[in-house]
Design a protein around this motif. Structure first.
Motif, short mmCIF file in Angstrom:
data_model
loop_
_atom_site.label_atom_id
_atom_site.label_comp_id
_atom_site.label_asym_id
_atom_site.label_seq_id
_atom_site.Cartn_x
_atom_site.Cartn_y
_atom_site.Cartn_z
N MET A 1 1.03 -1.10 -0.06
CA MET A 1 -0.01 -0.03 0.06
C MET A 1 1.02 1.25 -0.06
SD MET A 1 -2.97 1.27 0.09
CE MET A 1 -3.87 -0.04 0.36
N THR A 2 0.73 2.10 -1.21
CA THR A 2 1.75 3.32 -1.43
C THR A 2 1.11 4.45 -0.54
OG1 THR A 2 0.61 4.06 -3.10
CG2 THR A 2 2.63 2.56 -3.44
N PRO A 3 1.88 5.11 0.07
CA PRO A 3 1.33 6.54 0.77
C PRO A 3 0.29 7.24 -0.20
CG PRO A 3 3.59 6.11 1.13
CD PRO A 3 3.60 5.29 0.20
N SER A 4 0.68 7.62 -1.53
CA SER A 4 0.14 8.26 -2.43
C SER A 4 -1.55 7.36 -2.54
CB SER A 4 0.57 8.26 -3.76
OG SER A 4 0.69 6.87 -4.45
N THR A 5 -1.86 6.16 -2.23
CA THR A 5 -3.04 5.50 -2.35
C THR A 5 -3.97 6.01 -1.17
OG1 THR A 5 -1.98 3.77 -3.55
CG2 THR A 5 -4.19 3.46 -2.51
N ILE A 6 -3.13 5.91 -0.08
CA ILE A 6 -3.75 6.40 1.22
C ILE A 6 -4.07 7.70 1.14
CG2 ILE A 6 -3.47 6.77 3.86
CD1 ILE A 6 -1.93 4.12 4.01
N ASN A 275 -15.99 -1.94 11.03
CA ASN A 275 -15.26 -2.58 12.00
C ASN A 275 -13.94 -2.96 11.62
OD1 ASN A 275 -17.46 -3.51 14.09
ND2 ASN A 275 -18.49 -3.96 11.95
N ARG A 276 -13.33 -3.16 10.37
CA ARG A 276 -12.00 -3.11 10.18
C ARG A 276 -11.24 -1.85 10.52
NH1 ARG A 276 -8.55 -6.68 6.88
NH2 ARG A 276 -10.63 -7.86 6.57
N ALA A 277 -11.97 -0.59 10.37
CA ALA A 277 -11.06 0.49 10.74
C ALA A 277 -11.35 0.74 12.38
CB ALA A 277 -12.14 1.97 10.35
N LEU A 278 -12.16 0.14 12.93
CA LEU A 278 -12.04 0.21 14.62
C LEU A 278 -11.00 -0.77 14.78
CD1 LEU A 278 -16.16 0.17 15.08
CD2 LEU A 278 -14.58 1.97 15.70
N ALA A 279 -10.63 -1.83 14.19
CA ALA A 279 -9.68 -2.65 14.81
C ALA A 279 -8.40 -2.12 14.53
CB ALA A 279 -9.99 -4.22 13.96
N MET A 280 -8.44 -1.30 13.23
CA MET A 280 -7.00 -0.58 13.05
C MET A 280 -6.81 0.44 14.06
SD MET A 280 -7.75 -0.33 8.76
CE MET A 280 -6.45 0.87 8.57
N SER A 292 -1.14 -4.58 5.70
CA SER A 292 -1.44 -4.05 4.50
C SER A 292 -2.57 -4.41 4.01
CB SER A 292 -0.43 -4.50 3.42
OG SER A 292 -0.36 -5.90 3.15
N ASP A 293 -3.38 -5.57 4.41
CA ASP A 293 -4.56 -6.08 4.05
C ASP A 293 -5.76 -5.24 4.50
OD1 ASP A 293 -3.62 -8.26 2.53
OD2 ASP A 293 -3.91 -9.78 4.01
N ASP A 294 -5.42 -4.54 5.73
CA ASP A 294 -6.43 -3.67 6.41
C ASP A 294 -6.55 -2.45 5.70
OD1 ASP A 294 -6.81 -5.50 8.67
OD2 ASP A 294 -5.20 -4.48 9.83
#
Length: 352
Positions: A1-6, A275-280, A292-294
């Protein structure tokens, strides 16, 4: 996951929330149906006489305070990450939140007097007032004093805050509907204890301050053997586990409980973005790695307008409620946390 994608995902999310802000957050507004309102009023009458029962049976229950506070927290994170225009949105939201104080404190549905003030909404608003510089005043101290008066003998604050704490059992029976009627809700206890701890760090003691220690010990006892915390008012275990970890991580000496929660979240990844965001968020609070899957799940599930789906979040025991705006705020918050931690790790690597 690249910083530009985020970065691109974050910017689209901010564009969506900017549009919601301009429209006063219509997608963050929870409206309770007229049938439920009438039934709650009727049930309240059976336990406690209610003046103007007819008025409240037809009351239009509209709640956005809790959700706008949740969104504002993500906007403040974005402002700190360099998106300076978000500070104006946060300040405007804060002014609105202050205007929504209903008597001594805040209610989930302002103006609906059968529903007491609650500790969860107070905690959510308090955290925003601390971060925006509006928490050091008599109104906040009065609201937290009300909460402190509603603590049980073990130091746990009842979710529903009453002027007459002796009526807590009756209120819990009405609003818990026989399912969560103890008034002791782990996610609410964690939320209020964390907000109180933040206040102590940034401003000073509150009437709630002596209760942080007992509440924390009680919260630790509620952790399940697999590592998660159950929720009373939220769908699933991701939110409750996140707020418990967030509180424990803000204190010292709870590494074992935090590590157990992190292992659970890492081994049982949620399939939806909320729920994935809350886990993160829990993992970053715990100092644990986010996979990276998250990040791929969040970036890959964002809608073209910058939002994420309205995954069910709140569970009011009759039906669940979710919001694109709230999901978007929490996904945004998670991605900002990952970006912050990645940048910090890169700086440390260059210095070593």
């Amino acid at each position: 996951m690249t910083p530009s994608t985020i970065d691109a995902t974050v910017e689209r999310a901010l564009e969506y929330l900017a549009g919601q802000h301009k429209l006063s957050y219509p997608d963050a507004t929870h409206i309770m149906g007229s049938y439920s309102t009438a039934q709650f009023t009727k049930l309240h009458q059976q336990h406690q006489p209610l003046p103007q029962a007819g008025k409240f049976a037809e009351f239009r229950c509209v709640g956005a305070v809790y959700h706008v506070a949740t969104i504002t927290e993500a906007l403040l994170d974005a402002a700190e990450a360099g998106y300076k225009e978000c500070r104006r949105f946060a300040d405007e939201n804060t002014a609105w939140l202050l205007s929504q104080r209903d008597g001594v404190s805040w209610r989930y549905f302002p103006g609906f007097e059968p529903l007491p003030h609650d500790a969860d909404t107070l905690a959510q608003v308090l955290r925003i007032l601390i971060r925006t510089g509006h928490a050091d005043n008599a109104n906040v101290r009065a609201a937290t004093a009300l909460a402190a008066r509603n603590a049980w003998d073990d130091g746990v604050v009842n979710t529903w805050l009453l002027d007459a704490p002796g009526e807590r059992d009756a209120a819990n029976q009405v609003w818990g509907r026989g399912r969560n009627d103890t008034g002791r809700d782990p996610e609410v206890v964690a939320n209020l204890a964390h907000a109180t701890h933040l206040y102590e760090q940034h401003i000073g003691p509150l009437p709630l301050s002596p209760l942080v220690g007992p509440a924390t010990r009680w919260l630790i006892d509620q952790q399940q053997p697999m590592g998660f915390w159950r929720a009373s008012w939220y769908v699933g275990t991701s939110y409750s586990t996140y707020v418990a970890v967030r509180h424990l991580a803000a204190l010292d000496g709870h590494q074992e409980e935090i590590a157990r929660a992190a292992r659970f979240l890492a081994q049982a990844p949620a399939p939806d973005p909320l729920n994935r965001a809350l886990a993160m968020l829990a993992l970053t609070a715990a100092g644990a790695a986010v996979s990276s899957d998250d990040c791929h799940l969040l970036t890959g599930s964002q809608f073209p307008d910058g939002s994420w789906e309205a995954v069910p979040w709140l569970d009011n025991h009759a039906r669940v409620w979710g919001s694109r705006a709230v999901t978007t705020a929490l996904c945004l918050k998670a991605l900002l946390a990952v970006r912050r931690d990645t940048a910090s790790a890169n700086r440390d690597s260059r210095m070593s």
